[in-house]
Scaffold this active site. Sequence first.
Site, mmCIF file in Angstrom:
data_model
loop_
_atom_site.group_PDB
_atom_site.id
_atom_site.type_symbol
_atom_site.label_atom_id
_atom_site.label_comp_id
_atom_site.label_asym_id
_atom_site.label_seq_id
_atom_site.Cartn_x
_atom_site.Cartn_y
_atom_site.Cartn_z
ATOM 1 N N THR A 1 0.833 -1.207 0.000
ATOM 2 C CA THR A 1 0.000 0.000 0.000
ATOM 3 C C THR A 1 0.865 1.252 0.000
ATOM 4 O OG1 THR A 1 -1.773 -1.168 1.132
ATOM 5 C CG2 THR A 1 -1.776 1.241 1.303
ATOM 6 N N ASN B 1 -5.150 -8.909 -8.566
ATOM 7 C CA ASN B 1 -5.240 -9.687 -7.342
ATOM 8 C C ASN B 1 -6.550 -10.453 -7.180
ATOM 9 O OD1 ASN B 1 -5.850 -6.785 -7.126
ATOM 10 N ND2 ASN B 1 -6.666 -7.327 -5.124
ATOM 11 N N GLN C 1 1.134 -8.924 -6.578
ATOM 12 C CA GLN C 1 0.666 -10.313 -6.678
ATOM 13 C C GLN C 1 1.612 -11.192 -7.476
ATOM 14 O OE1 GLN C 1 -1.717 -12.107 -5.283
ATOM 15 N NE2 GLN C 1 -2.624 -10.428 -4.134
ATOM 16 N N SER D 1 5.352 -6.523 -2.171
ATOM 17 C CA SER D 1 5.022 -6.627 -0.757
ATOM 18 C C SER D 1 5.427 -8.010 -0.258
ATOM 19 C CB SER D 1 3.516 -6.413 -0.574
ATOM 20 O OG SER D 1 3.147 -6.661 0.752
ATOM 21 N N ALA D 2 6.183 -8.060 0.861
ATOM 22 C CA ALA D 2 6.787 -9.330 1.298
ATOM 23 C C ALA D 2 5.759 -10.403 1.662
ATOM 24 C CB ALA D 2 7.707 -9.063 2.489
ATOM 25 N N HIS D 3 4.610 -10.002 2.218
ATOM 26 C CA HIS D 3 3.704 -11.056 2.729
ATOM 27 C C HIS D 3 2.990 -11.820 1.625
ATOM 28 C CE1 HIS D 3 -0.484 -9.226 2.674
ATOM 29 N NE2 HIS D 3 0.226 -8.130 2.478
ATOM 30 N N THR E 1 12.840 5.283 11.437
ATOM 31 C CA THR E 1 13.717 4.153 11.755
ATOM 32 C C THR E 1 13.161 2.885 11.117
ATOM 33 O OG1 THR E 1 14.313 5.201 13.830
ATOM 34 C CG2 THR E 1 14.749 2.837 13.661
ATOM 35 N N CYS F 1 -8.797 -6.963 1.613
ATOM 36 C CA CYS F 1 -8.995 -5.655 2.242
ATOM 37 C C CYS F 1 -10.351 -5.065 1.875
ATOM 38 C CB CYS F 1 -7.861 -4.704 1.903
ATOM 39 S SG CYS F 1 -7.345 -4.840 0.231
#
Length: 393
Positions: free
Chosen positions: A76, A155, A183, A203-205, A241, A328
């Site tokens: 996002t 997606n 995706q 996106s990593a997930h 950070t 989502c």
Amino acid sequence: MSIFDPPVYLDYAASTPLHHRALEEMLPFLSSGYGNPSSTHQFGRCARAAIDDARDSVAQLLHADASEICFTSGGTEADNLAVFGSVLSADPSRRRVVVSAIEHHAVLHAANRLSDMGFEVQYAPVTRSGNVDLDAISALIDEQTVLVSVMLANNETGVVLPVKKIARIAKAAGSLMHTDAVQAAGLINIDPKDLGVDTLSISAHKFYGPKGVGALWVRRGVKLTPLLYGGAQERERRAGTEDVAAIVGMGAASRLALAERNQWRDAVNQARQAFQDEFDTLAGISLHGETEKRLPNILNYGLSGVSAELLTMRLDALGIAISTGAACASGSLEPSHVLTAMGFDKDEVNSSVRISFGRDSGADVAGQAAKLIAKTILHLRHLRQMPQLHQIL
Ligand code: PLP
């Protein structure tokens, strides 16, 4: 009563389980490796070195240079940074933004916000099979266009879009080009330079990494106005950070994806095929989206005479997790904007489900799940013939 114990997860497009090796690499940075990567002492240097390694790994996944990778809090944020960041630092005389009508909300809602800010936003239509109409998008892109954003793979349907061709059209008009590859990462080879885009989100997930971390690939020389101001992290493109453990997890997932992607894809193909062998014989179903150019993991079905919401609830109780569309957007009262843009009416959209597979779905389990899903559909259709019973379900 749950029939599958443990429950069967067929919603990999929503998120994938964390790879155990990514977890192992993350754990030290959730305990002893707590230094701030901006600190110059050994604790800080250790964290910085871990981020540098992860950046190299993500860069390798994208055939890119490490300096082109900007870590974000996920897909996002990467999409928002691409949309706002590039538009706000580009030629101010260009006021038009072109996005496909089936983009993820991370792009669509960002574009809507640009429209509130006075930009002209054009939504490129798609065909009934979920592909961007090249002639139609071409007609929208001109020398007024500052940014074109079209996703690499959708997606909800898994359809792979002709980004390389669209990028060529965008470049010919002198506009910037973004693609949301969230995706596609982990399933197909992604080479942003070959695609001809300026920015690309992952996106990593979605590929067995942790949630809450992603990256924007930014072509060298492309200027981005940051979304966040503060420290000089991420080459002053994203202050704050860094989430060291998450970034380390994303680096590990990228390395695993490069090494294991072919195996993952074979496993996904086998599971999906086993599912389709059982399921596709059911009457009154139709597979949405192009059959040729699509990701191997996503199936989107229209199921005539069945409420998708009711079906997913029943299946959840039986131990099978599938979805009615993008995770989502689940729970929102709006029908899927993707299927709507493809020309399906409200009833058709509300009787559509997404079933998606991953590297550990397993062909046997996928086949068994298909049988139970088909049986549940027949049951719900039968109940529909008895309106009084249907109402109390
Ligand atoms: N873009 C696409 C195509 C997606 O499927 C998703 C997640 O579902 C996102 C963007 C958002 O990514 P994240 O969940 O990392 O914010």
